[in-house]
Design an enzyme around this catalytic site. Structure first.
Site, PDB file in Angstrom:
ATOM      1  N   LEU A   6       0.719  -1.200   0.020  1.00 32.29           N
ATOM      2  CA  LEU A   6       0.025   0.494  -0.079  1.00 32.29           C
ATOM      3  C   LEU A   6       0.940   1.249   0.271  1.00 32.29           C
ATOM      4  O   LEU A   6       1.500   1.571   1.248  1.00 32.29           O
ATOM      5  CB  LEU A   6      -0.757   0.004   0.729  1.00 32.29           C
ATOM      6  CG  LEU A   6      -1.215  -1.400   1.818  1.00 32.29           C
ATOM      7  CD1 LEU A   6      -2.415  -0.889   2.470  1.00 32.29           C
ATOM      8  CD2 LEU A   6      -2.515  -2.103   0.017  1.00 32.29           C
ATOM      9  N   ALA A   8       0.390   4.185  -1.519  1.00 35.59           N
ATOM     10  CA  ALA A   8      -0.644   5.276  -2.459  1.00 35.59           C
ATOM     11  C   ALA A   8      -0.956   6.671  -1.431  1.00 35.59           C
ATOM     12  O   ALA A   8      -1.238   8.030  -1.867  1.00 35.59           O
ATOM     13  CB  ALA A   8      -2.073   5.330  -3.055  1.00 35.59           C
ATOM     14  N   GLY A  79      -8.426   5.850   2.161  1.00 34.50           N
ATOM     15  CA  GLY A  79      -7.982   4.615   3.022  1.00 34.50           C
ATOM     16  C   GLY A  79      -7.052   3.135   2.544  1.00 34.50           C
ATOM     17  O   GLY A  79      -7.567   3.185   1.281  1.00 34.50           O
ATOM     18  N   THR A  80      -6.702   3.009   3.722  1.00 31.31           N
ATOM     19  CA  THR A  80      -5.740   1.639   2.897  1.00 31.31           C
ATOM     20  C   THR A  80      -6.573   0.352   2.550  1.00 31.31           C
ATOM     21  O   THR A  80      -6.803  -0.316   2.094  1.00 31.31           O
ATOM     22  CB  THR A  80      -5.095   1.490   4.698  1.00 31.31           C
ATOM     23  OG1 THR A  80      -5.540   1.010   5.407  1.00 31.31           O
ATOM     24  CG2 THR A  80      -4.256   2.515   4.894  1.00 31.31           C
ATOM     25  N   HIS A 306      30.799  25.771   0.390  1.00 30.62           N
ATOM     26  CA  HIS A 306      32.039  26.012   0.941  1.00 30.62           C
ATOM     27  C   HIS A 306      31.465  26.568   2.651  1.00 30.62           C
ATOM     28  O   HIS A 306      30.730  27.153   2.341  1.00 30.62           O
ATOM     29  CB  HIS A 306      32.901  26.757   0.584  1.00 30.62           C
ATOM     30  CG  HIS A 306      32.740  27.727  -0.556  1.00 30.62           C
ATOM     31  ND1 HIS A 306      32.883  27.999  -1.760  1.00 30.62           N
ATOM     32  CD2 HIS A 306      31.113  28.723  -0.130  1.00 30.62           C
ATOM     33  CE1 HIS A 306      32.288  29.401  -1.839  1.00 30.62           C
ATOM     34  NE2 HIS A 306      30.806  29.404  -1.155  1.00 30.62           N
TER      35      HIS A 306
END
Length: 408
Positions: A6, A8, A79-80, A306
């Site tokens: 997953l 996204a 959502g997952t 530098h």
């Protein structure tokens, strides 16, 4: 068996690092988070389905040559759970699901032995995660999301072994208060009807939720490297500890490299530069004369030419530092540095420098206070002290009154 990753999400808590890239592409020890995950599972599965959405073209471009990987585009719903539903038509039976923003050491062999299992990890701050309750047989009996008073210190580690019927539960759950379809809501239904094992992960695990999580994981993986020097080393260079210097990198005269450290192809160090432990210089970076970098990640094409100091910082791509740019990384009182995360002041770690996006330019004599975040595409004029966050696309400068008098 297949795998679904997953990948996204937007990674908003990691801004400005995720303004121009998805979270799974943030580098740890010289390679993206997602690459660490893929390497752990590549030989264990037949296919890897990577669910993408935010900045998906960059993930696809980076991993397009992997023959096992198929990219799936998540739709408008967040959502997952919605991300996993994207893979429904590609999964035939059992499979493993992994959140695309974690890194871990465990081989996952144990979790693969069960029909249903979820990786858990013991932590000291379970209130920040999903917390599992388990019975005497290590079966999961309850799940609480970020409880104020956790009943356990076993948290959801973001790795699941599942079967196809999880999709049935995903279709049954409502949209959450956040307006998302949550995988954990489906897991709550699953544990009521199935035996789901809690498998405690062995070794290191980290959920890359904050910028300092990235630096912490970077340190862990750098400790695991072995010395390999393929780049060009000029005279009087001192190399101590475990150091990787890739082919195409150049270490100019009288520089000091203290490992563990990684210097990627095309990077140039010195002359008279000092690279201290837990530093990664990504491709085509430049740390020049009398500059010092310590415990930091410097992303591609960034120049620190530098007389500058960068400590415990993350610097984005294509940045250019004017002479004597300094990053402070420690409070006078030695307390954890506070960082603005989604509108809240959050305690981080004792030492933290600047978190900088891409394409930032500083003039001479610019200084950054600990924990300051600078958005992408900013110009910071000479002699500025940056003691607060700077939004992207900003030009910061100050006006001094210059008085000139004729000598009598």
């Amino acid at each position: 068996m297949d795998a679904v990753i997953l990948a996204a999400g937007k990674g908003e808590r990691l801004r400005p690092l995720t303004e121009n890239r998805p979270k799974p592409l943030l580098p740890i020890a010289g390679k993206p988070i997602l690459e660490h995950i893929i390497e752990k599972i590549y030989d264990k599965v037949d296919n890897i389905y990577v669910v993408v959405k935010y900045k998906r073209e960059k993930i696809i471009e980076h991993f397009n040559n992997y023959d096992k990987i198929v990219f799936l585009n998540q739709g408008d719903l967040e959502g997952t759970g919605e991300a996993l539903l994207t893979a429904e038509n590609y999964i035939s039976d059992e499979f493993i699901v992994i959140n695309g923003d974690i890194v871990f050491e465990d081989s996952l062999d144990e979790i693969l032995n069960y029909d249903y299992a979820i990786a858990v990890k013991k932590v000291n701050n379970p209130e920040n995660f999903g917390v599992f309750l388990v019975d005497e047989k290590n079966n999961i009996i309850d799940l609480e999301e970020k409880p104020k008073f956790p009943k356990s210190n076993l948290i959801n580690a973001g790795i699941y072994k599942l079967k196809r019927d999880i999709f049935k539960y995903l279709k049954e759950i409502p949209i959450s208060e956040r307006g998302e379809k949550e995988l954990t809501d489906a897991i709550k239904l699953l544990i009521k009807e199935k035996e789901v094992k809690a498998i405690e992960l062995k070794g290191y695990w980290n959920d890359i939720g904050y910028p300092w999580s990235l630096l912490e994981a970077n340190k862990y993986f750098l400790d695991k490297i072995e010395t390999k020097i393929d780049g060009e080393i000029e005279e009087n260079v001192v190399i101590k500890g475990k150091v990787i210097i890739e082919k195409g990198a150049k270490i100019r005269a009288n520089s000091v490299i203290e490992g563990p450290a990684i210097i990627k192809s095309g990077a140039i160090v010195g002359p008279l530069a000092y690279i201290r432990p837990y530093t990664v210089l990504m491709e085509n970076t430049f740390v020049g004369n009398s500059s010092e970098v310590k415990g930091s990640i410097i992303m591609r094409n960034t120049k620190i030419p530098h007389l500058s100091y960068v400590g415990d910082s993350i610097i984005g791509e294509n940045c250019n530092f004017g002479c004597n740019t300094i990053t402070a990384n420690l409070r006078f009182d030695n307390k954890p540095v506070k960082v603005n995360i989604k509108g809240k002041r959050v305690e981080s770690v004792r030492k933290l420098g600047v978190i900088m996006g891409d394409n930032v330019k500083t003039g001479v004599q610019v200084s950054f206070m600990p924990g300051v975040k600078v958005g992408s595409n900013c110009w910071i004029g000479a002699n500025c002290l940056i003691d607060r966050d700077v939004e992207k696309n900003s030009f910061i400068y100050k006006k001094d009154s210059l008085i000139i008098k004729k000598l009598q």
